[in-house]
Design a protein around this motif. Sequence first.
Motif, PDB file in Angstrom:
ATOM      1  N   UNK A   1     -91.929  88.383  36.361  1.00  0.00           N
ATOM      2  CA  UNK A   1     -90.860  87.810  37.180  1.00  0.00           C
ATOM      3  C   UNK A   1     -90.830  86.285  37.041  1.00  0.00           C
ATOM      4  N   UNK A   2     -92.004  85.656  37.133  1.00  0.00           N
ATOM      5  CA  UNK A   2     -92.058  84.200  37.032  1.00  0.00           C
ATOM      6  C   UNK A   2     -91.584  83.723  35.666  1.00  0.00           C
ATOM      7  N   UNK A   3     -92.043  84.390  34.607  1.00  0.00           N
ATOM      8  CA  UNK A   3     -91.613  84.029  33.260  1.00  0.00           C
ATOM      9  C   UNK A   3     -90.114  84.227  33.105  1.00  0.00           C
ATOM     10  N   UNK A   4     -89.587  85.328  33.668  1.00  0.00           N
ATOM     11  CA  UNK A   4     -88.151  85.586  33.583  1.00  0.00           C
ATOM     12  C   UNK A   4     -87.325  84.536  34.297  1.00  0.00           C
ATOM     13  N   UNK A   5     -87.784  84.114  35.473  1.00  0.00           N
ATOM     14  CA  UNK A   5     -87.071  83.070  36.218  1.00  0.00           C
ATOM     15  C   UNK A   5     -87.106  81.751  35.442  1.00  0.00           C
ATOM     16  N   UNK A   6     -88.272  81.428  34.863  1.00  0.00           N
ATOM     17  CA  UNK A   6     -88.400  80.187  34.097  1.00  0.00           C
ATOM     18  C   UNK A   6     -87.486  80.204  32.873  1.00  0.00           C
ATOM     19  N   UNK A   7     -87.438  81.327  32.171  1.00  0.00           N
ATOM     20  CA  UNK A   7     -86.591  81.429  30.977  1.00  0.00           C
ATOM     21  C   UNK A   7     -85.114  81.360  31.348  1.00  0.00           C
ATOM     22  N   UNK A   8     -84.749  82.008  32.451  1.00  0.00           N
ATOM     23  CA  UNK A   8     -83.358  81.965  32.908  1.00  0.00           C
ATOM     24  C   UNK A   8     -82.938  80.539  33.241  1.00  0.00           C
ATOM     25  N   UNK A   9     -83.817  79.802  33.905  1.00  0.00           N
ATOM     26  CA  UNK A   9     -83.525  78.408  34.237  1.00  0.00           C
ATOM     27  C   UNK A   9     -83.369  77.566  32.977  1.00  0.00           C
ATOM     28  N   UNK A  10     -84.221  77.814  31.990  1.00  0.00           N
ATOM     29  CA  UNK A  10     -84.147  77.069  30.730  1.00  0.00           C
ATOM     30  C   UNK A  10     -82.847  77.349  29.996  1.00  0.00           C
ATOM     31  N   UNK A  11     -82.453  78.616  29.936  1.00  0.00           N
ATOM     32  CA  UNK A  11     -81.215  78.990  29.249  1.00  0.00           C
ATOM     33  C   UNK A  11     -79.998  78.427  30.000  1.00  0.00           C
ATOM     34  N   UNK A  12     -80.046  78.440  31.323  1.00  0.00           N
ATOM     35  CA  UNK A  12     -78.952  77.858  32.104  1.00  0.00           C
ATOM     36  C   UNK A  12     -78.765  76.387  31.763  1.00  0.00           C
ATOM     37  N   UNK A  13     -79.885  75.663  31.606  1.00  0.00           N
ATOM     38  CA  UNK A  13     -79.803  74.251  31.249  1.00  0.00           C
ATOM     39  C   UNK A  13     -79.166  74.071  29.872  1.00  0.00           C
ATOM     40  N   UNK A  14     -79.510  74.958  28.943  1.00  0.00           N
ATOM     41  CA  UNK A  14     -78.919  74.876  27.615  1.00  0.00           C
ATOM     42  C   UNK A  14     -77.423  75.135  27.636  1.00  0.00           C
ATOM     43  N   UNK A  15     -77.002  76.147  28.391  1.00  0.00           N
ATOM     44  CA  UNK A  15     -75.575  76.435  28.516  1.00  0.00           C
ATOM     45  C   UNK A  15     -74.847  75.299  29.229  1.00  0.00           C
ATOM     46  N   UNK A  16     -75.517  74.686  30.168  1.00  0.00           N
ATOM     47  CA  UNK A  16     -74.951  73.540  30.869  1.00  0.00           C
ATOM     48  C   UNK A  16     -74.721  72.381  29.894  1.00  0.00           C
ATOM     49  N   UNK A  17     -75.681  72.154  29.002  1.00  0.00           N
ATOM     50  CA  UNK A  17     -75.543  71.102  27.998  1.00  0.00           C
ATOM     51  C   UNK A  17     -74.385  71.400  27.053  1.00  0.00           C
ATOM     52  N   UNK A  18     -74.269  72.644  26.636  1.00  0.00           N
ATOM     53  CA  UNK A  18     -73.192  73.012  25.719  1.00  0.00           C
ATOM     54  C   UNK A  18     -71.833  72.873  26.397  1.00  0.00           C
ATOM     55  N   UNK A  19     -71.742  73.321  27.639  1.00  0.00           N
ATOM     56  CA  UNK A  19     -70.488  73.195  28.377  1.00  0.00           C
ATOM     57  C   UNK A  19     -70.082  71.747  28.577  1.00  0.00           C
ATOM     58  N   UNK A  20     -71.074  70.899  28.898  1.00  0.00           N
ATOM     59  CA  UNK A  20     -70.785  69.474  29.088  1.00  0.00           C
ATOM     60  C   UNK A  20     -70.343  68.827  27.786  1.00  0.00           C
ATOM     61  N   UNK A  21     -70.959  69.222  26.682  1.00  0.00           N
ATOM     62  CA  UNK A  21     -70.581  68.644  25.391  1.00  0.00           C
ATOM     63  C   UNK A  21     -69.151  69.028  25.020  1.00  0.00           C
ATOM     64  N   UNK A  22     -68.759  70.264  25.310  1.00  0.00           N
ATOM     65  CA  UNK A  22     -67.394  70.706  25.021  1.00  0.00           C
ATOM     66  C   UNK A  22     -66.390  69.979  25.914  1.00  0.00           C
ATOM     67  N   UNK A  23     -66.789  69.682  27.142  1.00  0.00           N
ATOM     68  CA  UNK A  23     -65.864  69.077  28.100  1.00  0.00           C
ATOM     69  C   UNK A  23     -65.740  67.568  27.934  1.00  0.00           C
ATOM     70  N   UNK A  24     -66.860  66.883  27.641  1.00  0.00           N
ATOM     71  CA  UNK A  24     -66.862  65.421  27.681  1.00  0.00           C
ATOM     72  C   UNK A  24     -66.890  64.730  26.324  1.00  0.00           C
ATOM     73  N   UNK A  25     -67.465  65.361  25.301  1.00  0.00           N
ATOM     74  CA  UNK A  25     -67.617  64.667  24.029  1.00  0.00           C
ATOM     75  C   UNK A  25     -66.298  64.283  23.356  1.00  0.00           C
ATOM     76  N   UNK A  26     -65.236  65.102  23.446  1.00  0.00           N
ATOM     77  CA  UNK A  26     -63.978  64.694  22.808  1.00  0.00           C
ATOM     78  C   UNK A  26     -63.468  63.339  23.281  1.00  0.00           C
ATOM     79  N   UNK A  27     -63.725  62.989  24.535  1.00  0.00           N
ATOM     80  CA  UNK A  27     -63.301  61.672  25.029  1.00  0.00           C
ATOM     81  C   UNK A  27     -64.446  60.663  25.004  1.00  0.00           C
ATOM     82  N   UNK A  28     -65.666  61.132  25.284  1.00  0.00           N
ATOM     83  CA  UNK A  28     -66.814  60.238  25.369  1.00  0.00           C
ATOM     84  C   UNK A  28     -67.215  59.695  24.001  1.00  0.00           C
ATOM     85  N   UNK A  29     -67.127  60.543  22.980  1.00  0.00           N
ATOM     86  CA  UNK A  29     -67.582  60.159  21.641  1.00  0.00           C
ATOM     87  C   UNK A  29     -66.436  60.057  20.643  1.00  0.00           C
TER      88      UNK A  29
END
Length: 416
Positions: free
Chosen positions: A76-104
Amino acid sequence: MELKTMSQSLLFRIAVAIILGIGCSFFFPEGLARVFVTFNGLFGNFLGFFIPVLIFALITPAIAGIGKGAGKWLAITTGVAYTSTIFAGLMAYGASMAFYPSLLANESVMEAEDIEKGALEGYFTIEMPPPMGVMTALLLAFSIGVAMTAVKSETLYAGLRDLERVIMRVISKFVIPLLPLFIFGVFLSMGMNGSLRTTLEQFAKVLVLAIVLTIVLLLIQFFIAGTIAGRNPFTSLKNMMPAYATALGTSSSAATIPVTYACVKKNDVAPGVAGFAVPLCATTHLAGSMLKIGLFAFAIVYMEGIDVSPGKAIGFILMLGITMVAAPGVPGGAIMAAVGLLSSMLGFTEDQVALMIAAYIAIDSFGTACNVTGDGAISLVINKLAKGNIERTAQEDGDNRLEIIEEDVKASEKAE
């Protein structure tokens, strides 16, 4: 009196070490700087030697003490940790799609610089091979700990507890007192090598976005954990700040374990749960590292016009979440574990990989700090879910663990 108390706190000394390290990098002579680089090399090698031992010594008795539910709570602990890590990765990808076209917009990647060129070198170094690999230590701790829940051995269990006391004494009397000096050397070396300034200038916009998203990620983690555990998320997050500051300087989640443990205890997490979740999450929960790697990787993808489909990006994130566990707890370990995936899945060239390494290592400590702070949120969740199963063990064994750490760390870590 308050000034004296503040000056004795680990948080204060770390902050001073960071400021002095950056400031001294502007005028220190190279010969003097190499003295600190030599110390950092020796101290870093010792940490590399000691981390597997630390992991084994903390996780094994914690798992053994949990009882029959150890295997389930490990998963359970490993699963929660992995889920949190993957959420952060998806968050990074979503932010890059949303902000990079104007930011960069109209930005392009400058020629990558080899991070080893011009780097300060110590006067000498001493190799300190670890007795086992980090993954070996994890697997051995899991295997023995879980097996001991079925095969009761008071002698072996007592021996593991004694080993835990020895390891914690080494950390509190040797590692923690030297952390500020090590942190000073890290920032001094980075400043004099020029990698910090060059990287921040090149990725300033991405860095600002990373800092903002780090705050958002931690707030999300602690709001979810606070809701589940019935705790004030802001108070819980505030209690984790000494661990954040320690990791900020060491870039090592494993070296920060004693401080993280003490911070988690302030959030009323049972000692048995803290002793189990904190060392485990230090090697499996890399949400901050995932967020930073994702943002910088997708920045290069955008600026270089590399064709990466959403499916490929998500696949990269899922694989990276697993791969980074193979090199946890050491400074720069996450990006080194990611190098293969950057080339094979995202199609990065050698220059682009070198630039990623330079960019990430320059701010590696920020990702690690986010990792260990998030460990506090996971510990709150596991404490709530496992309370009925671990409460008795925490009463019998966890309180003893707390006394050990409080006795050993009191002189060097005052986070009030």
